[in-house]
Write a protein that holds these residues in place. Structure first.
Motif, PDB file in Angstrom:
ATOM      1  N   VAL A 131       8.275  11.907 -11.304  1.00  0.00           N
ATOM      2  CA  VAL A 131       9.735  11.815 -11.294  1.00  0.00           C
ATOM      3  C   VAL A 131      10.231  11.028 -10.081  1.00  0.00           C
ATOM      4  O   VAL A 131      11.169  10.235 -10.180  1.00  0.00           O
ATOM      5  N   THR A 132       9.583  11.232  -8.929  1.00  0.00           N
ATOM      6  CA  THR A 132      10.008  10.528  -7.724  1.00  0.00           C
ATOM      7  C   THR A 132       9.929   9.014  -7.922  1.00  0.00           C
ATOM      8  O   THR A 132      10.873   8.283  -7.635  1.00  0.00           O
ATOM      9  N   GLU A 133       8.804   8.524  -8.428  1.00  0.00           N
ATOM     10  CA  GLU A 133       8.654   7.081  -8.647  1.00  0.00           C
ATOM     11  C   GLU A 133       9.652   6.572  -9.686  1.00  0.00           C
ATOM     12  O   GLU A 133      10.200   5.477  -9.549  1.00  0.00           O
ATOM     13  N   GLY A 134       9.889   7.383 -10.733  1.00  0.00           N
ATOM     14  CA  GLY A 134      10.861   6.988 -11.754  1.00  0.00           C
ATOM     15  C   GLY A 134      12.269   6.908 -11.195  1.00  0.00           C
ATOM     16  O   GLY A 134      13.026   5.985 -11.505  1.00  0.00           O
ATOM     17  N   ASN A 135      12.625   7.886 -10.353  1.00  0.00           N
ATOM     18  CA  ASN A 135      13.942   7.870  -9.694  1.00  0.00           C
ATOM     19  C   ASN A 135      14.116   6.600  -8.875  1.00  0.00           C
ATOM     20  O   ASN A 135      15.148   5.922  -8.942  1.00  0.00           O
ATOM     21  N   LEU A 136      13.096   6.283  -8.083  1.00  0.00           N
ATOM     22  CA  LEU A 136      13.185   5.124  -7.199  1.00  0.00           C
ATOM     23  C   LEU A 136      13.238   3.825  -7.990  1.00  0.00           C
ATOM     24  O   LEU A 136      13.991   2.907  -7.651  1.00  0.00           O
ATOM     25  N   GLU A 137      12.465   3.722  -9.062  1.00  0.00           N
ATOM     26  CA  GLU A 137      12.483   2.508  -9.897  1.00  0.00           C
ATOM     27  C   GLU A 137      13.877   2.273 -10.467  1.00  0.00           C
ATOM     28  O   GLU A 137      14.390   1.149 -10.464  1.00  0.00           O
ATOM     29  N   VAL A 156       1.636  10.069  -4.211  1.00  0.00           N
ATOM     30  CA  VAL A 156       3.046   9.751  -4.458  1.00  0.00           C
ATOM     31  C   VAL A 156       3.655   9.022  -3.264  1.00  0.00           C
ATOM     32  O   VAL A 156       4.335   7.995  -3.413  1.00  0.00           O
ATOM     33  N   SER A 157       3.438   9.538  -2.044  1.00  0.00           N
ATOM     34  CA  SER A 157       4.027   8.918  -0.854  1.00  0.00           C
ATOM     35  C   SER A 157       3.600   7.471  -0.715  1.00  0.00           C
ATOM     36  O   SER A 157       4.403   6.592  -0.397  1.00  0.00           O
ATOM     37  N   ASN A 158       2.331   7.215  -0.965  1.00  0.00           N
ATOM     38  CA  ASN A 158       1.817   5.851  -0.849  1.00  0.00           C
ATOM     39  C   ASN A 158       2.475   4.920  -1.857  1.00  0.00           C
ATOM     40  O   ASN A 158       2.883   3.800  -1.534  1.00  0.00           O
ATOM     41  N   ARG A 159       2.615   5.377  -3.104  1.00  0.00           N
ATOM     42  CA  ARG A 159       3.212   4.541  -4.152  1.00  0.00           C
ATOM     43  C   ARG A 159       4.703   4.315  -3.895  1.00  0.00           C
ATOM     44  O   ARG A 159       5.219   3.212  -4.095  1.00  0.00           O
ATOM     45  N   VAL A 160       5.403   5.372  -3.460  1.00  0.00           N
ATOM     46  CA  VAL A 160       6.830   5.244  -3.158  1.00  0.00           C
ATOM     47  C   VAL A 160       7.044   4.273  -2.010  1.00  0.00           C
ATOM     48  O   VAL A 160       7.916   3.395  -2.062  1.00  0.00           O
ATOM     49  N   PHE A 161       6.237   4.415  -0.971  1.00  0.00           N
ATOM     50  CA  PHE A 161       6.360   3.528   0.181  1.00  0.00           C
ATOM     51  C   PHE A 161       6.123   2.078  -0.241  1.00  0.00           C
ATOM     52  O   PHE A 161       6.837   1.166   0.191  1.00  0.00           O
ATOM     53  N   ALA A 162       5.128   1.864  -1.096  1.00  0.00           N
ATOM     54  CA  ALA A 162       4.821   0.512  -1.552  1.00  0.00           C
ATOM     55  C   ALA A 162       5.984  -0.075  -2.352  1.00  0.00           C
ATOM     56  O   ALA A 162       6.313  -1.261  -2.207  1.00  0.00           O
ATOM     57  N   GLN A 163       6.628   0.745  -3.201  1.00  0.00           N
ATOM     58  CA  GLN A 163       7.790   0.279  -3.969  1.00  0.00           C
ATOM     59  C   GLN A 163       8.918  -0.176  -3.046  1.00  0.00           C
ATOM     60  O   GLN A 163       9.506  -1.247  -3.232  1.00  0.00           O
ATOM     61  N   ILE A 164       9.218   0.660  -2.053  1.00  0.00           N
ATOM     62  CA  ILE A 164      10.325   0.346  -1.136  1.00  0.00           C
ATOM     63  C   ILE A 164      10.005  -0.895  -0.311  1.00  0.00           C
ATOM     64  O   ILE A 164      10.833  -1.810  -0.175  1.00  0.00           O
ATOM     65  N   ALA A 165       8.791  -0.952   0.242  1.00  0.00           N
ATOM     66  CA  ALA A 165       8.413  -2.077   1.093  1.00  0.00           C
ATOM     67  C   ALA A 165       8.438  -3.387   0.316  1.00  0.00           C
ATOM     68  O   ALA A 165       8.906  -4.418   0.817  1.00  0.00           O
TER      69      ALA A 165
END
Length: 585
Positions: free
Chosen positions: A365-371, A405-414
């Motif tokens: 859900v976190t990655e989906g929210n950020l996308e 999750v943290s690694n993937r979220v960080f990669a999306q933002i960066a």
């Protein structure tokens, strides 16, 4: 889709960019399975001999891409549907043959409910009809419910079976050589199992929110059908411009609401409606900042203020290529980091949003929210994005205990922050009193590259300017010269937040006593009663890390400009150790 020809090239030119890319990939005979994500719940422009229409994506796929197919099917967890009665009759005949061979009763009792069982039936059906040389189009909607994201070990047997079937379709030479197209549709790509997303035989295509020209075309078609009521002060161009970030269906709803209720569509109403729609679309993860102030309200930190005024001038002049990708706004608590940022948004007149907590306890859900949020930000350009407490909000590359999750979220933002195509269009403001805790990857050059440090007022002039600015902010009448002098003599080293708190208290005392304005007595009582929060070690540490983080010498107070950097680092480390020992004790 037929073999490429001059007629085909004309046909491709009439398609949206994403559909044209899908067709070109299909003609290459390298892909039979496509994953469509992004703005998939919107209307799509469909050009035909009788003119232009706007239809849901399912209708667009059926009519524009699969219009020449012999068989067209649609599946989601609600069941199977068909593009025509002929397709339905053909499938039923195949199902009767399947029943007679396997001893099942699907033709009479209906297809099974579980996706893997349905996909098995479709696998059998597709192979039969490919052998017959039939042209087939298949749409599988809400793909995230068929093959949801997750580790293989945590997937149910049903989901694993579905994943295997789709992977098999993606690399099956018979599917590639036949006239077969399979489209998986999901709003968030990240919610689909990565085994499909990363499969070499799957082409992933993102459908963007409509751009200005696309919004304008759609709005003009809508206004031709139903003109806005009398009294509306919104033109088609302004509606298209202010509609950045909105879907066509949302623009259609705005127009229909005004027409059906005979309510003029004004700029004010449009702004309010857009705010509600965007915040709703983001699931509450974005909050619009509507600032009543501009940078003239900012007192103290004159060099920082001037830097932001220069950036605002560049934006207004359209010189976005000279702007930094983003800013780190740092400094001790109470120095006005949030206020100066919202004043910047008010200065340039572009939308500003605060990024709320997008993290969820549920997997995927976190990655989906950020996308979803990042897609909205890209569509709403130009926009300022404010991330308060950024060191805690954005995280880092650590993936301990959270399945990565943290690694993937960080990669999306960066990755998003580093997209130079968005320079001057999406401006990031990372606010923190501990910039040393921000990952280097986010604050390096090419991302949040300009680091602005704010400090407490240091001189009598700065404290006086801050007092007057705070009075304007909270709507107080100016003090007399005597009262201002009294305040400056007794305010000590109060921060901007402390000064505001004292003024509010004095204003309350004055109001309770029914006075026309705050006088020296009210101010004296408030100052004598006020006890500022005391955490000197943390404040000293926050001052030093702000000095170390600052990327412009002109922003630093005089006492810090000529100190050796090694001395600052050594002192900061001492304070950090002291802070840890104090909190640990």
């Amino acid at each position: 889709m037929p073999v490429s020809s001059p007629k085909t090239e004309t046909y491709l030119d009439a398609l949206p960019a994403w559909a044209r890319e899908l067709s070109e990939k299909y003609y290459s005979r390298s892909y039979a399975l496509f994953l469509l994500s992004g703005n998939v719940r919107d209307l799509v422009q469909l050009r035909g001999a009788e003119g232009t229409d706007f239809v849901p994506i399912e209708d667009f796929l059926f009519n524009a891409l699969f219009g020449q197919r012999d068989l067209v099917l649609h599946y989601d967890r609600g069941g199977l549907s068909f593009g025509s009665s002929d397709s339905q009759a053909d499938f039923r005949r195949a199902l009767e043959g399947y029943d007679s061979f396997h001893g099942t009763n699907y033709a009479q009792g209906g297809v099974p409910r579980s996706p893997d069982a349905v996909l098995n039936l479709l696998d059998n059906y597709l192979r039969l009809r490919i052998a017959d040389g039939r042209k087939i189009g298949l749409v599988i909607d809400f793909a995230e419910t068929i093959v949801p994201a997750g580790d293989m070990s945590s997937m149910s047997a049903e989901d694993r079976n579905s994943l295997v079937i789709l992977k098999r379709w993606a690399r099956n030479p018979a599917f590639l050589n036949a006239d077969v197209t399979i489209c998986l549709v999901s709003e968030n790509q990240i919610e689909v199992n990565q085994g499909i997303v990363q499969q070499p035989g799957v082409a992933s295509l993102s459908i963007p929110l409509p751009e200005y020209s696309e919004r304008l075309d759609f709005i003009r078609v809508q206004l031709k059908k139903q003109p806005l009521p009398a009294g509306s002060d919104v033109s088609d161009e302004s509606l298209a411009k202010l509609g950045a970030g909105l879907k066509r269906v949302q623009l259609q709803s705005l127009i229909s609401h005004a027409v059906q209720n005979r309510q003029p569509l004004t700029m004010k109403a449009l702004t309010e409606h857009k705010k509600e729609l965007i915040e709703g679309e983001s699931g509450g993860l974005l909050e619009f900042v509507q600032s009543r102030f501009d940078l003239s309200f900012v007192a103290g930190n004159e060099q920082a203020k001037r830097k932001l005024q220069d950036a605002a001038a560049a934006i207004r002049a359209g010189n976005t290529d000279v702007l930094p990708m983003g800013y780190v706004i740092c400094g001790p608590v109470g120095t006005g980091k949030t206020f100066i940022t919202t004043c910047f948004a008010g200065e340039i007149g572009i939308p500003a949003v605060t990024l709320k907590n997008f993290r969820s306890m549920w997997q995927g859900v976190t990655e989906g929210n950020l996308e979803r949020v990042l897609n909205l930000l890209k569509a709403m350009c130009p926009i300022a994005v404010i991330v308060d407490e950024a060191d805690a909000q954005l995280g880092d590359r650590s993936s301990s205990g959270d399945s990565g999750v943290s690694n993937r979220v960080f990669a999306q933002i960066a990755q998003f922050m580093g997209n130079t195509e968005l320079r001057g269009k999406v401006i990031w403001f990372l606010l923190t009193c501990r910039p040393d805790l921000l990952p280097v990857d986010l604050k390096r050059q090419g991302r949040a590259e300009e680091h602005i440090a704010l400090f407490y007022p240091d001189t009598t002039e700065e404290r006086l300017a801050l007092l007057r600015a705070m009075q304007r902010k909270i709507g107080m009448l100016p003090f007399s010269a005597d009262v201002e002098t009294f305040f400056i003599q007794h305010s000590g080293s109060l921060s901007g937040a402390d000064i505001e708190a004292v003024l509010v208290r004095s204003h309350m005392r004055s109001s309770l006593q029914h006075k026309a304005a705050v006088d020296a007595e009210d101010l004296k009582a408030a100052l004598e009663d006020f006890i500022p929060p005391s955490y000197p070690t943390e404040i000293d540490l926050q001052n030093l890390v702000a000095v170390l983080e600052c990327t412009s010498k002109g922003l630093l107070p005089k006492q810090y400009r000529d100190i050796e950097r090694g001395d600052l680092i050594r002192r900061a480390n001492e304070l950090l150790a002291l802070s840890r020992s104090t909190s640990g004790g």
